[in-house]
Write an enzyme that holds these catalytic residues in place. Structure first.
Site, PDB file in Angstrom:
ATOM      1  N   CYS B 423       0.812  -1.212   0.000  1.00 39.42           N
ATOM      2  CA  CYS B 423       0.000   0.000   0.000  1.00 39.42           C
ATOM      3  C   CYS B 423       0.848   1.266   0.000  1.00 39.42           C
ATOM      4  O   CYS B 423       0.501   2.257  -0.642  1.00 39.42           O
ATOM      5  CB  CYS B 423      -0.964  -0.007   1.177  1.00 39.42           C
ATOM      6  SG  CYS B 423      -0.142  -0.179   2.756  1.00 39.42           S
ATOM      7  N   HIS B 467      -1.865   1.056   7.234  1.00 40.86           N
ATOM      8  CA  HIS B 467      -2.234   1.300   5.847  1.00 40.86           C
ATOM      9  C   HIS B 467      -1.813   2.710   5.470  1.00 40.86           C
ATOM     10  O   HIS B 467      -1.646   3.570   6.325  1.00 40.86           O
ATOM     11  CB  HIS B 467      -3.760   1.133   5.705  1.00 40.86           C
ATOM     12  CG  HIS B 467      -4.223   1.072   4.298  1.00 40.86           C
ATOM     13  ND1 HIS B 467      -3.658   0.251   3.355  1.00 40.86           N
ATOM     14  CD2 HIS B 467      -5.220   1.737   3.651  1.00 40.86           C
ATOM     15  CE1 HIS B 467      -4.276   0.408   2.203  1.00 40.86           C
ATOM     16  NE2 HIS B 467      -5.236   1.312   2.356  1.00 40.86           N
ATOM     17  N   ASP B 483      -7.958   5.627  -2.641  1.00 37.87           N
ATOM     18  CA  ASP B 483      -7.146   4.512  -2.142  1.00 37.87           C
ATOM     19  C   ASP B 483      -6.788   3.584  -3.290  1.00 37.87           C
ATOM     20  O   ASP B 483      -7.603   2.771  -3.738  1.00 37.87           O
ATOM     21  CB  ASP B 483      -7.914   3.743  -1.069  1.00 37.87           C
ATOM     22  CG  ASP B 483      -6.996   2.746  -0.367  1.00 37.87           C
ATOM     23  OD1 ASP B 483      -5.837   2.602  -0.821  1.00 37.87           O
ATOM     24  OD2 ASP B 483      -7.430   2.129   0.618  1.00 37.87           O
TER      25      ASP B 483
END
Lengths: 349, 704
Positions: B423, B467, B483
């Site tokens: 991520c 994250h 995202d």
């Protein structure tokens, strides 16, 4: 210890304790006569709890609060436990012993536990401590408490202390027993001058004495003061020498130990001489009587007689300790008293 | 009072007689108290302590000798020197704690007397206290409490070495005592007023903690993903938000510098407040949620998007972020509320801010810049974002915990060559492209997701939920969340990391001990969750029971308890507890005291005799006493003789003929009746002689 107590406590506290704890040979420990205080370790523990509480407050830490309260409560619980160790216990003075001045006189005490176990007790008299390990509930144990004696006469510790610090040593519970009965302390034996001269006279005296201790009469030249009955007149008629028979161990001839025989010496010293003489005579099984001012003990022999004589010597001129107000017995502070120093002699007895 | 002098006098005796078993308990307690510190103590110190305690134990066994004074001083100097060299002048709570441990270790060498034993006892109790500063979980609390129990056992052994019944009796005694005092402890815990800290105390640990940091290099978060440590736990007043909406924002990274994202502007300095873990009280309102965060030593609080602060210990700062008033050096609870759509979006971005969120390094990643220019040409801002996300979705980009190394022009190689990343890689690359396309954008770091705890009562967010994602500024709509991970690996956002990397098999691949690794084994999962629930409740209700929560609880009681009332109440509890204990033991004395019922009757008779002017002599038989009583008070002569005979027959009954309980009860009843009769007779007799003086009732029981 009791002397320490005397100096440590002011008078009114002493009086208060004496009022609370009447003299008795049997004492049941109750709230009335039990005392409990934190030990030094307990005081430090209290400080530690305070520091822990401060830490808890400053760091806003609930668990530190919790552990502080827990330990504080344990402290109070320990108070209960320590108290219970002693409460209900019965302390009995079974026998106040006898001994010679300067020796330890044994006081025999019986500790009977009440409903709860009595754990880790300590008995202490004058500067001596005796641990009593453990007395289970409903049982009893006998303890010998040595009390050092200094002077002849009646010996009664002012206070016998019984103490426990179980379980954690943070608190101590204690009480005193103020016994009624007193021990009898015999005068310390001091070698009498007459006897010393007898020994000086000849080396063979000791060997000539038969083991049985009778029959053998000791022969020696006549001296001023010898009784005329004891001169061996037959021998005098034969040889013209005045010879005196010293009937060391003749049962037939009563031998008087006389207080007045040592003219010019101190009374305590005379008692010491007499004490030694009594021991000597009884060792050889001789028959003797004791003549004290105001008291005469008829001639006899045997250990019981010797003890009787020693007792008479011990308490001659002494008042039996009676009550609370009396001065401490066994530790008279008379300046003129001759302090016995013949430790070797006493040790053999 | 004679404690100190006594141990001085007996120093020599006691060195031999310090009971081995007591020492053993002390050493065991020390070992137990070290365990919570193991992770923060330097290794050499642990070995030193083991060696020193071992030395003391061998000395107790008589195998070796304790060091003399010079050797002891030498050892002390050497160890302190080593400590100073290791610490190198940094003073933190950790170094202080390790110094504390070192002193305990050194003290072993001079534990000779009972007094040293007590000194060690104090130090170890305080060590347990210090342990509570660092660990408050229930199992550590149990460890510390057990260590204290061991210490108390050690004290018992010290004070009564030859106790029959041995350890079992000791433990039982301690257990009974603890049970007895437990109610008082609980009451005190609830009612003792929780004051404000008296002075401010720093508890800043030098220890690196697991957790997100304020810089992000492409590999950082994937290493965090290998940890299953708890980050925080959340209880919701209303229903939990859906998994995909659980975005916990922590901090914003807006500056790209040499491949590393960092915070551009330093947080404004604010002097730390006092310890304050008040995290709001009362029932949770439907929109509210309550976060219990593990210590991070940072001031960041994690919050859902669009939240407002409810409790006092968090402050809302710019960019919709929350900060604590002081670094979270212990676990901290705070309360927030979801504001819904009400978050006011300021319509325009200030010129300074626009520059800040468009900052890019002057060179590098040329392909990415070209891509941005390309996108910009054919789309508006929303279109750029959408196209970019579509690119991630349609092209073979992979979400992986084992990304390849991309040292030069990392964003280019991620986007065009490798197409494999975590991520953090994708968030960094997306922000880069958006900024290159002239759209203000920033990297947001925090957590996403969280699994339900036991009973679905609360949410557990772990480090592997860490994250990174992107927020972009769209004119007229404000900051919107972008995202890229959601486009590449929807599983990660919908159900978490475990599912997202299931094919790869890299989930917690290096943490064999973690219960979460075996999340598919039902029993382990269940046990782990139950354990966590117990700990969570413990932390919320016991550890977190502080000032505000206490006042809140109290305010529910009738009478409106304030701080002062609490103080009075606490004093009352202590007083009452002492009083009850006293009364209890008094009653025990009065009625227990090894006295049977016969003895009580006998005691009453003795009292009667004393009142009648016949003091009881010690050792006097009942018959003799009755005879004397008969002389003094002829009216009671017969009753007294009968009474004495009955008492005698009870106590001197032959052992061979035991009496049945019924007969016993009969006898007792008759004895009591006789007593009453005697009393009445005496009373009557006295009335007839009114002139007579009342005998002194205080003439002691045992006359001398």
């Amino acid at each position: 210890m009791s002397r320490l107590i005397r100096s440590r406590f002011p008078n009114w506290i002493n009086n208060w304790i004496n009022r609370r704890i009447p003299r008795a040979d049997v004492q049941v420990l109750t709230q009335r006569n039990l005392f409990i205080l934190p030990t030094a370790a307990g005081v430090v523990f209290g400080l530690l709890l305070l520091i822990m509480l401060l830490t808890g407050i400053n760091y806003q830490n609930s668990l530190i609060y919790l552990v502080t309260f827990l330990l504080g409560a344990v402290f109070v619980g320990a108070m209960h436990q320590t108290h219970r160790n002693l409460s209900g216990l019965e302390l009995t003075l079974v026998q106040a012993g006898e001994g010679f001045a300067g020796d330890d006189v044994i006081f025999r005490l019986r500790v009977a536990a009440g409903k709860d176990d009595a754990i880790a007790l300590t008995l202490s008299g004058d500067e001596r401590e005796v641990p009593v390990a453990h007395v289970p509930a409903g049982q009893s144990a006998d303890v010998s408490l040595p009390v050092p004696s200094v002077f002849r006469g009646y010996l009664r510790p002012d206070r016998i202390r019984i103490e426990t610090r179980f379980p954690f040593g943070l608190l101590k519970a204690w009480t005193w027993m103020r016994p009624v009965a007193s021990a009898v302390v015999f005068p310390r034996p001091i070698v009498a001058p007459e006897a010393i001269s007898a020994v000086d006279d000849g080396e063979q005296t000791a060997s000539s004495r038969s083991p049985e201790g009778n029959d053998h009469a000791e022969l020696r030249p006549w001296r001023d003061g010898d009784m005329s009955q004891r001169v061996m007149w037959k021998r005098f008629a034969r040889s013209g020498q005045m010879v005196v028979a010293d009937w060391e161990a003749d049962k037939g001839s009563p031998h008087w130990l006389d207080f007045n025989a040592f003219a010019g010496t101190d009374h305590e010293l005379r008692l010491g001489y007499l004490s030694w003489l009594v021991l000597e005579r009884s060792k050889s099984g001789a028959r003797f009587g004791l003549n004290l001012p105001g008291q005469v003990i008829d001639p006899d022999s045997g250990p019981a007689h010797a003890t009787r004589c020693l007792r008479a010597l011990a308490v001659w001129g002494e008042e039996k300790p009676r009550d609370t107000s009396a001065a401490q017995h066994g530790s008279r502070k008379r300046a003129d008293i001759h302090k016995p120093e013949e430790a070797t002699l006493g040790a053999q007895l | 009072m004679s404690f100190l002098s006594r141990s001085n006098d007996e120093a020599d005796n006691q060195s031999k007689s310090l009971p081995s078993r007591a020492l053993l308990w002390l050493i065991a307690s020390f070992a137990l108290l070290m365990t919570p510190q193991l992770d923060r103590l330097p290794l050499w110190l642990i070995f030193t302590c083991v060696a020193l305690a071992g030395w003391r134990w061998l000395a107790q066994q008589g195998r070796v000798r304790l060091p003399g004074r010079w050797l002891r001083t030498g050892i002390m100097l050497v160890l302190v020197a080593v400590y100073l060299v290791r610490v190198q002048g940094s003073f933190t709570v950790d170094t202080a704690a390790s110094f504390f441990v070192l002193t305990v270790g050194l003290k072993w060498l001079e534990t000779r007397t009972a007094r040293d034993f007590y000194v060690l006892f104090y130090i170890l109790v305080y060590l347990a206290t210090v342990n509570f500063l660092f660990h408050q979980e229930i199992h550590w609390a149990l460890v510390n409490m057990s260590a204290i129990a061991l210490l108390l056992i050690g004290l018992q052994v010290l004070n009564a070495p030859e106790l029959p019944g041995g350890m079992k009796a000791g433990w039982r005694r301690l257990g009974v005592m603890l049970l007895k005092v437990l109610p008082v402890v609980v009451l005190l815990f609830v009612f003792f007023p929780r004051m404000e800290p008296l002075w401010s105390v720093p508890l800043v640990s030098g220890q690196a903690r697991t957790g997100i940091s304020d810089t992000m290099r492409p590999g950082d978060i994937s290493s965090l993903a290998q940890s299953s440590e708890r980050a925080f736990r959340v209880t919701f007043g209303g229903p939990m938000p859906a998994y995909r909406n659980r975005y916990w924002r922590g901090l914003i990274l807006d500056t790209l510098d040499d491949g590393t994202w960092r915070q551009g502007t330093n947080a404004p300095f604010r002097s730390p407040g006092r310890v304050n873990i008040d995290g709001g009280v009362g029932e949770l309102q439907p929109r509210e949620y309550d976060v219990l965060m593990e210590p991070t030593d940072q001031r960041w609080a994690f919050a859902l998007e669009g939240s407002v602060a409810v409790s006092d210990n968090v402050i809302k700062e710019s960019d919709d972020l929350f900060r604590f008033r002081r670094p979270a050096d212990s676990s901290i609870r705070y309360r927030l509320a979801r504001g819904g759509a009400a978050a006011p979006a300021n319509a325009t971005l200030g010129p300074g801010e626009a520059d800040r969120y468009l900052q890019l390094p002057p060179t590098g990643n040329r392909k990415a810049r070209a891509l941005a220019a390309d996108l910009k040409r054919s789309n508006n801002d929303i279109g750029v974002i959408r196209t970019l996300l579509n690119r991630f979705r349609e092209q073979p980009y992979y979400y992986t915990l084992r990304p390849p190394k991309m040292p030069n022009d990392g964003i280019d190689s991620l986007l065009f060559d490798e197409k494999r990343g975590f991520c953090a890689h994708y968030a960094g690359a997306t922000t880069f492209v958006l900024r290159a396309a002239g759209i203000p954008a920033r990297v947001v770091v925090g957590y996403q997701g969280g699994e339900s705890g036991a009973g679905d009562e609360y949410l557990i967010v772990r480090q592997y939920d860490a994250h990174a994602w992107v927020e972009a500024w769209i004119e007229g709509r404000g900051w919107i969340r972008v995202d890229p991970t959601a486009a590449i690996a929807p599983d990660r956002i919908e159900s978490g990391l475990r599912d997202a990397v299931a094919d790869e098999g890299s989930f917690l691949e290096n943490s064999w001990g973690s219960a979460q690794k075996y999340g598919d084994v039902a029993i382990i999962q269940w046990a782990s969750l139950q354990l966590d629930r117990i700990n969570y409740q413990w932390q919320r209700w016991v550890v977190g029971y502080q000032g505000q929560s206490q006042l809140n609880l109290m305010s529910r009681l009738p009478g409106g308890f304030g701080m002062r009332e609490l103080g009075y109440f606490t004093a009352g509890i202590v007083g009452a507890a002492l009083l009850i204990a006293g009364l209890f033991s008094a009653l025990q004395m009065r009625w227990g005291l090894s006295r049977g019922r016969y003895q009580r009757v006998l005691g009453a008779w003795y009292q009667l005799c004393v009142r009648a002017g016949v003091p009881v002599r010690h050792g006097e038989t009942p018959a003799a006493l009755a005879a004397r009583l008969a002389v003094a008070e002829p009216v009671v002569a017969d009753s007294a003789r009968l009474f004495a005979r009955m008492i005698n027959s009870h106590y001197y009954r032959p052992q061979t003929t035991p009496q049945s309980p019924q007969d016993d009860a009969e006898d007792l009843k008759r004895l009591r009746r006789l007593l009453v009769t005697m009393k009445r007779q005496l009373h009557r007799a006295r009335k007839k002689r009114p002139g007579m003086l009342r005998p002194n009732p205080y003439s002691g029981k045992h006359s001398d």
